[in-house]
Design a protein around this motif. Structure first.
Motif, mmCIF file in Angstrom:
data_model
loop_
_atom_site.group_PDB
_atom_site.id
_atom_site.type_symbol
_atom_site.label_atom_id
_atom_site.label_comp_id
_atom_site.label_asym_id
_atom_site.label_seq_id
_atom_site.Cartn_x
_atom_site.Cartn_y
_atom_site.Cartn_z
ATOM 1 N N CYS A 12 0.817 -1.215 0.000
ATOM 2 C CA CYS A 12 0.000 0.000 0.000
ATOM 3 C C CYS A 12 0.851 1.266 0.000
ATOM 4 C CB CYS A 12 -0.937 -0.016 1.200
ATOM 5 S SG CYS A 12 -2.106 -1.384 1.198
ATOM 6 N N GLY A 13 1.831 1.322 -0.885
ATOM 7 C CA GLY A 13 2.717 2.473 -0.973
ATOM 8 C C GLY A 13 2.263 3.496 -2.000
ATOM 9 N N HIS A 14 3.211 4.350 -2.394
ATOM 10 C CA HIS A 14 2.916 5.478 -3.281
ATOM 11 C C HIS A 14 2.391 5.031 -4.639
ATOM 12 C CE1 HIS A 14 3.278 9.382 -5.188
ATOM 13 N NE2 HIS A 14 4.108 8.892 -6.088
ATOM 14 N N ILE A 15 3.034 4.041 -5.251
ATOM 15 C CA ILE A 15 2.615 3.636 -6.597
ATOM 16 C C ILE A 15 1.269 2.932 -6.572
ATOM 17 C CG2 ILE A 15 3.777 1.375 -6.680
ATOM 18 C CD1 ILE A 15 4.646 2.419 -9.617
ATOM 19 N N ALA A 16 0.977 2.226 -5.480
ATOM 20 C CA ALA A 16 -0.335 1.591 -5.334
ATOM 21 C C ALA A 16 -1.429 2.651 -5.228
ATOM 22 C CB ALA A 16 -0.344 0.681 -4.115
ATOM 23 N N SER A 17 -1.093 3.786 -4.620
ATOM 24 C CA SER A 17 -2.053 4.887 -4.509
ATOM 25 C C SER A 17 -2.414 5.425 -5.889
ATOM 26 C CB SER A 17 -1.471 6.016 -3.651
ATOM 27 O OG SER A 17 -1.181 5.572 -2.351
ATOM 28 N N LYS A 18 -1.404 5.684 -6.708
ATOM 29 C CA LYS A 18 -1.646 6.218 -8.058
ATOM 30 C C LYS A 18 -2.402 5.204 -8.918
ATOM 31 C CE LYS A 18 1.727 8.696 -9.877
ATOM 32 N NZ LYS A 18 3.079 9.102 -10.351
ATOM 33 N N PHE A 19 -2.001 3.934 -8.800
ATOM 34 C CA PHE A 19 -2.659 2.878 -9.558
ATOM 35 C C PHE A 19 -4.140 2.789 -9.169
ATOM 36 C CE2 PHE A 19 -4.001 -1.529 -10.175
ATOM 37 C CZ PHE A 19 -3.602 -1.767 -11.479
ATOM 38 N N SER A 38 0.969 -4.217 7.728
ATOM 39 C CA SER A 38 0.316 -3.521 8.833
ATOM 40 C C SER A 38 -1.179 -3.435 8.540
ATOM 41 C CB SER A 38 0.889 -2.108 8.995
ATOM 42 O OG SER A 38 0.013 -1.270 9.717
ATOM 43 N N LEU A 39 -2.001 -4.027 9.413
ATOM 44 C CA LEU A 39 -3.449 -3.979 9.210
ATOM 45 C C LEU A 39 -3.951 -2.542 9.219
ATOM 46 C CD1 LEU A 39 -6.190 -5.328 8.901
ATOM 47 C CD2 LEU A 39 -6.274 -5.591 11.391
ATOM 48 N N GLN A 40 -3.405 -1.711 10.097
ATOM 49 C CA GLN A 40 -3.836 -0.315 10.163
ATOM 50 C C GLN A 40 -3.565 0.404 8.846
ATOM 51 O OE1 GLN A 40 -5.494 1.270 12.902
ATOM 52 N NE2 GLN A 40 -5.903 2.593 11.140
ATOM 53 N N LYS A 41 -2.383 0.157 8.277
ATOM 54 C CA LYS A 41 -2.044 0.793 6.997
ATOM 55 C C LYS A 41 -2.985 0.314 5.899
ATOM 56 C CE LYS A 41 1.823 1.792 3.896
ATOM 57 N NZ LYS A 41 3.274 1.638 3.642
ATOM 58 N N LYS A 53 -12.269 -4.417 1.351
ATOM 59 C CA LYS A 53 -11.665 -5.184 2.425
ATOM 60 C C LYS A 53 -10.220 -4.759 2.655
ATOM 61 C CE LYS A 53 -14.452 -9.390 2.039
ATOM 62 N NZ LYS A 53 -14.409 -10.874 1.985
ATOM 63 N N ALA A 54 -9.730 -5.040 3.855
ATOM 64 C CA ALA A 54 -8.330 -4.755 4.198
ATOM 65 C C ALA A 54 -7.760 -5.951 4.941
ATOM 66 C CB ALA A 54 -8.235 -3.502 5.059
ATOM 67 N N TYR A 55 -6.524 -6.300 4.582
ATOM 68 C CA TYR A 55 -5.859 -7.440 5.215
ATOM 69 C C TYR A 55 -4.504 -7.004 5.768
ATOM 70 C CZ TYR A 55 -9.326 -10.496 3.045
ATOM 71 O OH TYR A 55 -10.500 -11.108 2.665
ATOM 72 N N GLU A 59 -0.995 -13.492 3.117
ATOM 73 C CA GLU A 59 -1.578 -14.837 3.044
ATOM 74 C C GLU A 59 -3.100 -14.771 3.113
ATOM 75 O OE1 GLU A 59 1.012 -13.982 4.893
ATOM 76 O OE2 GLU A 59 2.574 -15.121 3.847
ATOM 77 N N GLN A 60 -3.623 -13.875 3.938
ATOM 78 C CA GLN A 60 -5.083 -13.716 4.023
ATOM 79 C C GLN A 60 -5.654 -13.202 2.704
ATOM 80 O OE1 GLN A 60 -5.443 -11.066 7.403
ATOM 81 N NE2 GLN A 60 -5.893 -12.758 8.807
ATOM 82 N N LEU A 61 -4.922 -12.310 2.071
ATOM 83 C CA LEU A 61 -5.387 -11.757 0.798
ATOM 84 C C LEU A 61 -5.534 -12.849 -0.257
ATOM 85 C CD1 LEU A 61 -5.894 -9.167 -1.007
ATOM 86 C CD2 LEU A 61 -3.496 -9.392 -1.658
ATOM 87 N N VAL A 62 -4.484 -13.660 -0.439
ATOM 88 C CA VAL A 62 -4.533 -14.669 -1.511
ATOM 89 C C VAL A 62 -5.466 -15.818 -1.165
ATOM 90 C CG1 VAL A 62 -2.246 -14.077 -2.388
ATOM 91 C CG2 VAL A 62 -2.463 -15.858 -0.647
ATOM 92 N N ALA A 63 -5.830 -15.951 0.119
ATOM 93 C CA ALA A 63 -6.775 -16.998 0.525
ATOM 94 C C ALA A 63 -8.228 -16.585 0.281
ATOM 95 C CB ALA A 63 -6.572 -17.352 1.995
ATOM 96 N N ASP A 64 -8.440 -15.314 -0.013
ATOM 97 C CA ASP A 64 -9.799 -14.815 -0.256
ATOM 98 C C ASP A 64 -10.267 -15.307 -1.624
ATOM 99 O OD1 ASP A 64 -12.080 -13.314 -0.925
ATOM 100 O OD2 ASP A 64 -11.397 -11.576 0.214
#
Length: 334
Positions: A12-19, A38-41, A53-55, A59-64
């Motif tokens: 969830c960094g800078h490039i993910a924000s622009k994307f 970081s769950l908070q991030k 959703k937020a993970y 591992e939780q993300l790819v298990a969804d």
């Protein structure tokens, strides 16, 4: 009606924000999940951009089971690990560049995509920009004659911080994989892989290459002069020199921009950018969904071989410069 795809961002960094902002421009893209260590991030990121959703771990993300495609936006050093994690859970992957740290890692990622019959593409967004596509069209047409010389640069003044991604070798730091990859891409897509490479490098205190000057030579006499640096600013443009004229992808050439064209005996002309909104990431994301609609696991526009060729040339540059990633480059000389 087009199928709607549930997108997730891993990192969830800078490039993910622009994307994420550009993803909202696509009606068949649903901003579904965001994941961070970081769950908070992840929660803050999801709230800011509208992900459902937020993970707090990957591992939780790819298990969804509802995640369709994952945009891997972590540092270069983690692309191999995170792409493999997604592919082994049969999640389609759009992986940020540089695709991996070296060609061997890229080969392993592609083998994993084949084994799992799952889509994988390097997120080289420049390939999908209307201006870059127009430049490739002009080169192929030979309306300006044969292409003989490519000059391309990407440089800015990046403040030195040994812990940050730009200079941290453990994170794949150095100007080559971060920004030098763009000029290398400009030469590779227009002239192909070079027969000879000569590299001049200046290193930072962490051992990462801060400035690189790369010369490519081809058997047909063509040459490329490429520069990347965190030490100072450059125009950040690409010039193509032909037998009968020249073409310039104007600053910043790797994003949607306009093109200056001059043909022998004529006046300079400007091809205006067709880009209307957003940063330009929506073009690659839209292409991914077109591939998924067609049941493809590989893009014809940005094929695996292109990523392998790019990583091979980047490896050759680093070997010539003496720039290595400890513990990750053990097979560089095979």
């Amino acid at each position: 009606m087009k199928k709607k795809y549930n997108w997730a961002v891993l990192g969830c960094g800078h490039i993910a924000s622009k994307f994420s902002k550009d993803l909202k421009l696509l009606p068949n893209a649903n901003l579904y999940a965001a994941a961070s260590r970081s769950l908070q991030k992840a929660q803050d990121f999801a709230a800011e951009f509208g992900y459902e959703k937020a993970y707090g771990n990957y591992e939780q993300l790819v298990a969804d089971p509802d995640v369709d495609v994952v945009y891997v936006a972590t540092p270069h050093s983690h692309h191999h690990e995170h792409a493999m994690l997604c592919l082994n859970h049969k999640k389609a992957v759009l992986c940020e560049k540089a695709f991996a740290l070296n060609k061997q890692e890229a080969e392993e990622m592609i083998a994993c995509a084949k084994e799992n019959n799952t889509f994988l593409m390097e997120a080289f967004w420049t390939m999908f920009q209307p201006s870059f596509q127009k430049a490739m069209e002009i080169i192929r047409s030979e309306e300006l004659g044969k292409l003989k010389i490519v000059r391309s640069d990407f440089a800015f003044n990046g403040p030195f911080d040994p812990q940050r991604r730009l200079y941290n070798v453990a994170l794949g730091g150095g100007s080559l994989l971060d920004i030098g990859i763009y000029p290398v891409f400009a030469a590779l897509t227009s002239l192909g892989k070079p027969e000879m490479i000569k590299t001049f490098a200046d290193f930072s205190p962490t051992g990462s290459e801060e400035t690189l000057n790369m010369i490519f030579k081809y058997n047909g006499g063509e040459m490329a002069s490429l520069t990347s640096s965190f030490a100072g600013y450059s125009p950040t443009q690409t010039e193509y020199c032909f037998e009968k004229g020249y073409m310039v992808l104007n600053p910043k050439w790797f994003v949607p921009t306009n093109i200056t064209i001059w043909k022998e005996g004529g006046e300079t002309q400007t091809w205006p950018s067709e880009h209307k909104e957003g940063f330009g990431y929506q073009y690659e994301a839209g292409h991914v969904m077109e591939c998924l609609d067609a049941g493809k696991i590989e893009s014809e526009r940005m094929p695996w071989q292109m990523s392998l060729d790019l990583m091979e040339v980047l490896d050759r540059i680093r070997i010539d410069a003496g720039a290595f990633f400890p513990g990750r480059d053990k097979n560089m000389f095979r």
